[in-house]
Enzyme design. Sequence first.
Site, PDB file in Angstrom:
ATOM      1  N   ASP A  89      46.897  19.579  -6.406  1.00 35.05           N
ATOM      2  CA  ASP A  89      47.892  18.781  -7.130  1.00 35.05           C
ATOM      3  C   ASP A  89      48.368  17.664  -6.217  1.00 35.05           C
ATOM      4  O   ASP A  89      49.420  17.739  -5.576  1.00 35.05           O
ATOM      5  CB  ASP A  89      49.059  19.652  -7.589  1.00 35.05           C
ATOM      6  CG  ASP A  89      49.990  18.908  -8.552  1.00 35.05           C
ATOM      7  OD1 ASP A  89      49.718  17.725  -8.857  1.00 35.05           O
ATOM      8  OD2 ASP A  89      50.974  19.516  -9.002  1.00 35.05           O
ATOM      9  N   ASN A 197      54.385  26.692 -10.944  1.00 36.77           N
ATOM     10  CA  ASN A 197      55.670  26.687 -10.233  1.00 36.77           C
ATOM     11  C   ASN A 197      56.472  25.404 -10.441  1.00 36.77           C
ATOM     12  O   ASN A 197      57.485  25.186  -9.776  1.00 36.77           O
ATOM     13  CB  ASN A 197      55.448  26.930  -8.729  1.00 36.77           C
ATOM     14  CG  ASN A 197      54.625  25.829  -8.074  1.00 36.77           C
ATOM     15  OD1 ASN A 197      54.113  24.934  -8.731  1.00 36.77           O
ATOM     16  ND2 ASN A 197      54.480  25.914  -6.759  1.00 36.77           N
ATOM     17  N   HIS A 230      60.514  19.470  -9.955  1.00 41.13           N
ATOM     18  CA  HIS A 230      59.299  19.743  -9.180  1.00 41.13           C
ATOM     19  C   HIS A 230      58.096  19.533 -10.091  1.00 41.13           C
ATOM     20  O   HIS A 230      57.914  20.242 -11.074  1.00 41.13           O
ATOM     21  CB  HIS A 230      59.327  21.190  -8.676  1.00 41.13           C
ATOM     22  CG  HIS A 230      58.112  21.590  -7.895  1.00 41.13           C
ATOM     23  ND1 HIS A 230      57.670  22.896  -7.819  1.00 41.13           N
ATOM     24  CD2 HIS A 230      57.229  20.865  -7.144  1.00 41.13           C
ATOM     25  CE1 HIS A 230      56.597  22.958  -7.057  1.00 41.13           C
ATOM     26  NE2 HIS A 230      56.300  21.740  -6.639  1.00 41.13           N
ATOM     27  N   ASN A 322      52.278  17.109  -0.958  1.00 46.42           N
ATOM     28  CA  ASN A 322      50.809  17.276  -0.958  1.00 46.42           C
ATOM     29  C   ASN A 322      50.149  15.902  -0.834  1.00 46.42           C
ATOM     30  O   ASN A 322      50.009  15.202  -1.852  1.00 46.42           O
ATOM     31  CB  ASN A 322      50.319  17.913  -2.275  1.00 46.42           C
ATOM     32  CG  ASN A 322      50.486  19.415  -2.335  1.00 46.42           C
ATOM     33  OD1 ASN A 322      50.994  20.035  -1.416  1.00 46.42           O
ATOM     34  ND2 ASN A 322      50.054  20.014  -3.423  1.00 46.42           N
ATOM     35  N   SER A 373      68.300  26.667  -3.561  1.00 46.09           N
ATOM     36  CA  SER A 373      67.471  25.605  -2.998  1.00 46.09           C
ATOM     37  C   SER A 373      68.309  24.909  -1.928  1.00 46.09           C
ATOM     38  O   SER A 373      69.506  25.183  -1.787  1.00 46.09           O
ATOM     39  CB  SER A 373      67.048  24.620  -4.088  1.00 46.09           C
ATOM     40  OG  SER A 373      66.229  25.258  -5.048  1.00 46.09           O
ATOM     41  N   HIS A 391      58.137  23.416   2.413  1.00 50.14           N
ATOM     42  CA  HIS A 391      58.241  22.757   1.101  1.00 50.14           C
ATOM     43  C   HIS A 391      58.862  23.678   0.065  1.00 50.14           C
ATOM     44  O   HIS A 391      59.027  23.296  -1.087  1.00 50.14           O
ATOM     45  CB  HIS A 391      56.861  22.286   0.633  1.00 50.14           C
ATOM     46  CG  HIS A 391      56.057  23.318  -0.104  1.00 50.14           C
ATOM     47  ND1 HIS A 391      55.761  24.562   0.427  1.00 50.14           N
ATOM     48  CD2 HIS A 391      55.477  23.292  -1.328  1.00 50.14           C
ATOM     49  CE1 HIS A 391      55.038  25.247  -0.442  1.00 50.14           C
ATOM     50  NE2 HIS A 391      54.849  24.507  -1.511  1.00 50.14           N
ATOM     51  N   GLY A 392      59.210  24.896   0.458  1.00 50.49           N
ATOM     52  CA  GLY A 392      59.817  25.846  -0.461  1.00 50.49           C
ATOM     53  C   GLY A 392      59.830  27.224   0.159  1.00 50.49           C
ATOM     54  O   GLY A 392      59.778  27.365   1.394  1.00 50.49           O
ATOM     55  N   LYS A 470      61.103  25.808 -17.465  1.00 48.09           N
ATOM     56  CA  LYS A 470      59.748  26.010 -16.969  1.00 48.09           C
ATOM     57  C   LYS A 470      58.755  25.587 -18.046  1.00 48.09           C
ATOM     58  O   LYS A 470      59.020  25.682 -19.243  1.00 48.09           O
ATOM     59  CB  LYS A 470      59.515  27.483 -16.637  1.00 48.09           C
ATOM     60  CG  LYS A 470      60.420  28.024 -15.524  1.00 48.09           C
ATOM     61  CD  LYS A 470      59.994  27.567 -14.159  1.00 48.09           C
ATOM     62  CE  LYS A 470      58.683  28.180 -13.744  1.00 48.09           C
ATOM     63  NZ  LYS A 470      58.296  27.805 -12.359  1.00 48.09           N
TER      64      LYS A 470
END
Length: 472
Positions: A89, A197, A230, A322, A373, A391-392, A470
């Site tokens: 991605d 995600n 995200h 990314n 977060s 990154h998470g 989501k």
Amino acid sequence: MTKQHTRHGNNHHEMTLANGRLHLFANEEILQTFGDNVYEMANNNLQIPRNQYMSYTPDAHLGIGTCIGTTAVWNMKDGCVSPSIVGSDIGCGMRVHTTSLHKRDIQDKDIRRALIKAIEKYVPTNERTNSNYEDIDVMNVVQHGLKGLPEKYIPNEQWLTHVEQSNFTYDHSYLNQLPPKILKYARGQLGTLGNGNHFIEIQYVEINEKYESLAAKWGLFNGQVIVMIHSGSRAWGGMVGREHNKVIKEAMDQWGVSNPDPNLIYAPIASQEGQTYLNLMYSALNFAVTNRHMIAFGVREAFREIFGAGMEMPVLYDLMHNYALKEFHRNQPMLVHRKGATRALPAGHFLNTPAYKETGHPALIPGSMGTSSYIMVGKEEGLKNFYSICHGAGRARSRKATKLLVTVDQFQQSMKVGSDDEILVNHRSLQTILDECPQAYKDVDQIIDSIVGASLADVVAKCKPMAAIKGS
């Protein structure tokens, strides 16, 4: 696996493997979670010629060809580019918008449910639903990024300036090497969330007292409602990756280059294959930043529907995790790959966007569903890791394993279902998104502790979830 472990202190570990050195930033608890397969993947990556540096952040976990959580660096002059160390991605990243609302303004569940419904109206979350913005010329977007959008989709100049990069420049003639069908698929996905995600989350802010002054400069206050997004480059980046992974793999076969992992591919930066991939990767980065922009535009419309047309939602920041980007380090141009790693530049660093030159930019680190977060700021000491942080949270187990090991009841408890503080979601059944539950991920607080302890970045604010949207 044979490895020599050197401790540099402050959560900084160096593993000497058969093919080179891996730096790893993790506290003791997180360090114990890394199995031999993670180091084996690093050892495979270190076979790529002339590598200058490679590291894992504490959220690192197995990926395809390369672990998510990797930073890997080559000189531009004689180095390599690896689509495997960019990720599938391309341009996936984070975006945060602030509001003037306090958490008490949306404490009522009915208000939050109305917001979720409105957001789904303006932001397609179903994979089979097309974009709301088919009037936008996708070719303009992939060529010029945010500058390729019609003016009506730019609420104000700040939406162009508070981003890591609004337009990635490259040789547009490389676009001729993509199949025509890519435009058809991408046109229907601009401003759509995607699944897995990816998410839109409504959160409220808790400021770190140490950074109250900095938070105020960034427009943050205690109890403030913000929106975290995200998402990535959707079909455009996916097709760029698939098409040119094949091209580079075929070239590697012709060059007689092999490695133990067939999913690890790479090419010299100066080669035709390397240049083609880099230029097309930049087109995907343009799509990704514009996709998040258009998702945010839809979220703003949703908030205006609930709170009135005067509602504004300033951009805090938009960044990627990314990509491979040319940066200057050690007085020379280098290609820095970050796969599931966030750039966190300190105050005064010349690579900062002008809006954040004085303070350093906000580094946006999502947790998992039901957990906090973070908004962080990079430190000078981050130079030792090429200014890369996590990154998470990073997955602790696969989607399949999560579905086998975690119950819906456990997921409900994590989301505080039935309480006044319930984290609302847009899915009728948590069963449909069980593989995204908090139990599927590492403890994000331990991840952040690892980064802070390594002096790579500090926490400016903790962001607690109130509602999550989501894809499906």
